[in-house]
Scaffold this motif. Structure first.
Motif, mmCIF file in Angstrom:
data_model
loop_
_atom_site.group_PDB
_atom_site.id
_atom_site.type_symbol
_atom_site.label_atom_id
_atom_site.label_comp_id
_atom_site.label_asym_id
_atom_site.label_seq_id
_atom_site.Cartn_x
_atom_site.Cartn_y
_atom_site.Cartn_z
ATOM 1 N N GLU A 1 30.800 47.333 37.635
ATOM 2 C CA GLU A 1 30.244 47.395 36.252
ATOM 3 C C GLU A 1 31.137 47.160 35.058
ATOM 4 O OE1 GLU A 1 26.171 50.221 35.239
ATOM 5 O OE2 GLU A 1 28.286 51.211 35.406
ATOM 6 N N VAL A 2 30.675 46.438 34.144
ATOM 7 C CA VAL A 2 31.282 46.347 32.769
ATOM 8 C C VAL A 2 30.584 47.178 31.740
ATOM 9 C CG1 VAL A 2 32.124 44.782 30.849
ATOM 10 C CG2 VAL A 2 31.921 44.019 33.383
ATOM 11 N N MET B 1 38.977 37.982 29.890
ATOM 12 C CA MET B 1 38.142 39.168 30.238
ATOM 13 C C MET B 1 36.880 38.979 30.883
ATOM 14 S SD MET B 1 39.191 41.421 26.952
ATOM 15 C CE MET B 1 38.071 42.943 27.333
ATOM 16 N N LYS B 2 36.189 37.656 30.273
ATOM 17 C CA LYS B 2 34.951 37.429 30.960
ATOM 18 C C LYS B 2 35.055 36.960 32.234
ATOM 19 C CE LYS B 2 32.933 36.149 26.207
ATOM 20 N NZ LYS B 2 32.623 34.989 25.503
ATOM 21 N N LYS C 1 33.426 38.297 35.761
ATOM 22 C CA LYS C 1 32.629 37.526 36.624
ATOM 23 C C LYS C 1 33.226 37.560 38.122
ATOM 24 C CE LYS C 1 31.203 33.226 34.434
ATOM 25 N NZ LYS C 1 31.901 31.855 33.934
ATOM 26 N N ASP C 2 34.687 37.757 38.112
ATOM 27 C CA ASP C 2 35.239 37.782 39.444
ATOM 28 C C ASP C 2 35.082 39.285 40.217
ATOM 29 O OD1 ASP C 2 36.358 35.496 39.047
ATOM 30 O OD2 ASP C 2 38.228 36.136 38.700
ATOM 31 N N ARG D 1 27.177 42.238 24.084
ATOM 32 C CA ARG D 1 26.040 41.720 24.351
ATOM 33 C C ARG D 1 26.116 40.780 25.646
ATOM 34 N NH1 ARG D 1 21.403 40.705 21.589
ATOM 35 N NH2 ARG D 1 21.881 41.483 19.635
ATOM 36 N N GLU D 2 27.041 39.945 25.674
ATOM 37 C CA GLU D 2 27.275 38.966 26.712
ATOM 38 C C GLU D 2 27.471 39.466 27.847
ATOM 39 O OE1 GLU D 2 29.500 35.399 25.606
ATOM 40 O OE2 GLU D 2 29.591 34.864 27.955
#
Ligand SMILES: Nc1ncnc2c1ncn2[C@@H]1O[C@H](COP(=O)(O)OP(=O)(O)OP(=O)(O)O)[C@@H](O)[C@H]1O
Ligand SMILES: [Mg+2]
Lengths: 257, 225
Positions: A35-36, A196-197, A201-202, A217-218
């Motif tokens: 989770e993020v 970080m994105k 994703k990984d 938000r993203e």
């Protein structure tokens, strides 16, 4: 999704006082594996203190901290009732990597040495192997041409990317970020957020204190709004940003815009 | 002024003859300084870490040691070691060794404070970063904090060294011969103050060479800035 796995991090009624100042009041949060989670909130609301409590940079006053289901802290009046063997405690702490607002790269070490120093000395990984891993990580954050450079020769954004690689080199299972872009010039924020994105994703589990609402938000699965040491509201990015309930959250979001 | 230069040229041969004599006693000055500063440096690292320790007793002990040696005159410390210790059953036969002990203990106290200040001047984020990577406190000190302190240590260590070079003059009070004492002997024997000229030159040469070496070292340790 493996729902049978224990949460990556779980805290129950975590309180933290600095003297008579109550900075955290019964903070109970869960970060599931993969989770993020983003923490937002006004300055002084205890976001950093909470994050730093997880990996023992701060000592909580009372409450419980579980790491992957294992109880790490069960404190009352600052005294830990959990008596783990040192080795086991260190292993738990090593599951968390941390990225700081002001990078804190080691200025006397080159980029490569910054990334290898902990694996070599803490994990006792052979130097050549540590360097191989480090080069891969440095490449992953887009700084291959800077391996032999000292941090003072890097921009803030580049330094923060090295700091991320340095934390990743210990192969943590969760990354803690404390406002990783707040010390950066606006034009350098994007390159750090991009890294970080990609990390999210990984599949990396991430716990991020941030003022970058668009990032939250993203990328976030869950957003936590902290106010005066309490979890005032918690929800999906849509719930938090498009349909805030708590009065202070509405005010906070209006001010930020 | 012209009388001064005239005196020098008239006595030039005499002055030249004094130089080897002075240099011989300079050996004691240099050896005493180098030995006591080196030993003091080793001890001071432990004193500094001890004073910063969370162990209350250790911290108090180190503080007391530092307080004593910084708070009393070096000359008295020298007397205590050379004249006082025999009363406690410890006799030190070698004057040089007695002086070495006093100077090493004295400089270790000053150097400990220098080291402590340098360590505490390192951003505490460095220690936090090291901890977050799983380093223990001793490991973080060894790999992260102390290496960064070294550059900041060099100038004040240079000062301490220069102070000790000059303070070695005090050992004439326990009748150990070094540069200043020898200079005084020659002055009395020759009933002329001219011997100060080569003596001062030798002191300046020592401190000059040392300052030069330290400047080079400081540059070496600053590569990463
Ligand atoms: N070491 C400390 N000693 C005393 N008070 C502290 C300490 N660290 C933090 N505080 C106080 O705890 C409160 C919460 O601080 P914290 O840094 O966790 O806030 P934050 O939400 O991270 O704020 P910011 O957005 O400004 O980083 C503040 O009132 C702060 O002054
Ligand atoms: Mg903060």
């Amino acid at each position: 999704m493996e729902n049978t796995k224990a949460p990556m991090i779980q805290t129950v009624n975590v309180c933290k006082n600095f003297g008579s100042l109550e900075v955290l009041k019964n903070v109970s949060l869960t970060v599931e594996q993969g989770e993020v989670v983003c923490i937002i909130g006004p300055s002084g609301s205890g976001k950093s203190t909470y994050l730093r409590s997880l990996n023992h940079l701060e000592k909580i006053t009372s409450g419980k901290i579980y790491i992957e289901g294992t109880l790490l802290d069960d404190r009352e009046h600052g005294v830990n009732k959990v008596k783990l063997p040192k080795e086991e405690k260190n292993q738990l702490l090593l599951k968390m990597g941390m990225v700081f607002q002001r990078f804190h790269l080691f200025p006397h070490k080159t980029v490569l040495d910054n990334v290898t120093i902990a694996p070599i000395n803490v994990k006792k990984i052979p130097k050549s192997q540590a360097e191989q891993i480090a080069r891969d990580l440095i490449k992953r954050v887009g700084l291959s041409e800077k391996v032999d450079v000292y941090p003072s020769k890097l921009s803030g954004g580049q330094q923060q990317r090295v700091a991320i690689a340095r934390a990743l080199a210990m192969q943590p299972e969760i990354m803690l970020f404390d406002e990783p872009t707040s010390a950066l010039d606006p034009e350098l924020v994007g390159e750090v957020l991009a890294v970080m994105k990609q990390l999210a994703k990984d599949g990396m589990t991430m716990f991020v204190v941030t003022h970058e609402m668009s990032f939250a938000r993203e990328v976030a699965d869950k957003v936590v709004f902290m106010y005066e040491g309490e979890v005032a509201e918690i929800g999906t990015p849509t719930e938090i940003f498009d349909n805030p309930k708590h009065e202070k959250l509405k005010q906070f979001l209006n001010k930020i815009d | 002024m012209s009388e001064f230069w005239q005196a020098i040229s008239v006595n030039f041969d005499k002055i030249v003859n004094w130089i080897p004599v002075l240099l011989k006693s300079t050996g004691t000055t240099l050896l005493l300084t180098l030995c006591s500063v080196s030993a003091g440096l080793v001890v001071s690292v432990f004193l500094a870490l001890g004073k910063m320790s969370k162990l209350k007793i250790l911290s108090k002990l180190c503080s007391a040691y530092i307080f004593f040696f910084r708070g009393t005159p070096l000359l008295m410390q020298l007397f205590v070691v050379y004249y006082g210790l025999p009363y406690m059953g410890i006799t030190i036969d070698s004057k040089f060794f007695a002086a070495f002990l006093a100077y090493a203990m004295n400089s270790s106290a000053y150097l400990a404070e220098i080291i402590r200040a340098a360590i505490q001047s390192i951003d505490k984020g460095q220690l936090e970063a090291a901890k977050s990577l799983g380093m223990s406190y001793p490991m973080a000190m060894r790999l992260i904090i102390i290496p960064q302190s070294i550059r900041r240590l060099i100038p004040p260590i240079g000062n301490e060294f220069i102070m000790i070079v000059k303070d070695t003059a005090l050992v004439s009070s326990i009748a150990l011969v070094e540069l200043s004492g020898k200079t005084k002997d020659i002055m009395i024997a020759s009933s002329s103050p001219l011997v100060f000229v080569p003596a001062l030159a030798i002191y300046l040469l020592i401190t000059g060479v040392f300052t030069f070496i330290l400047n080079r070292l400081e540059k070496r340790f600053s590569v990463y800035e």
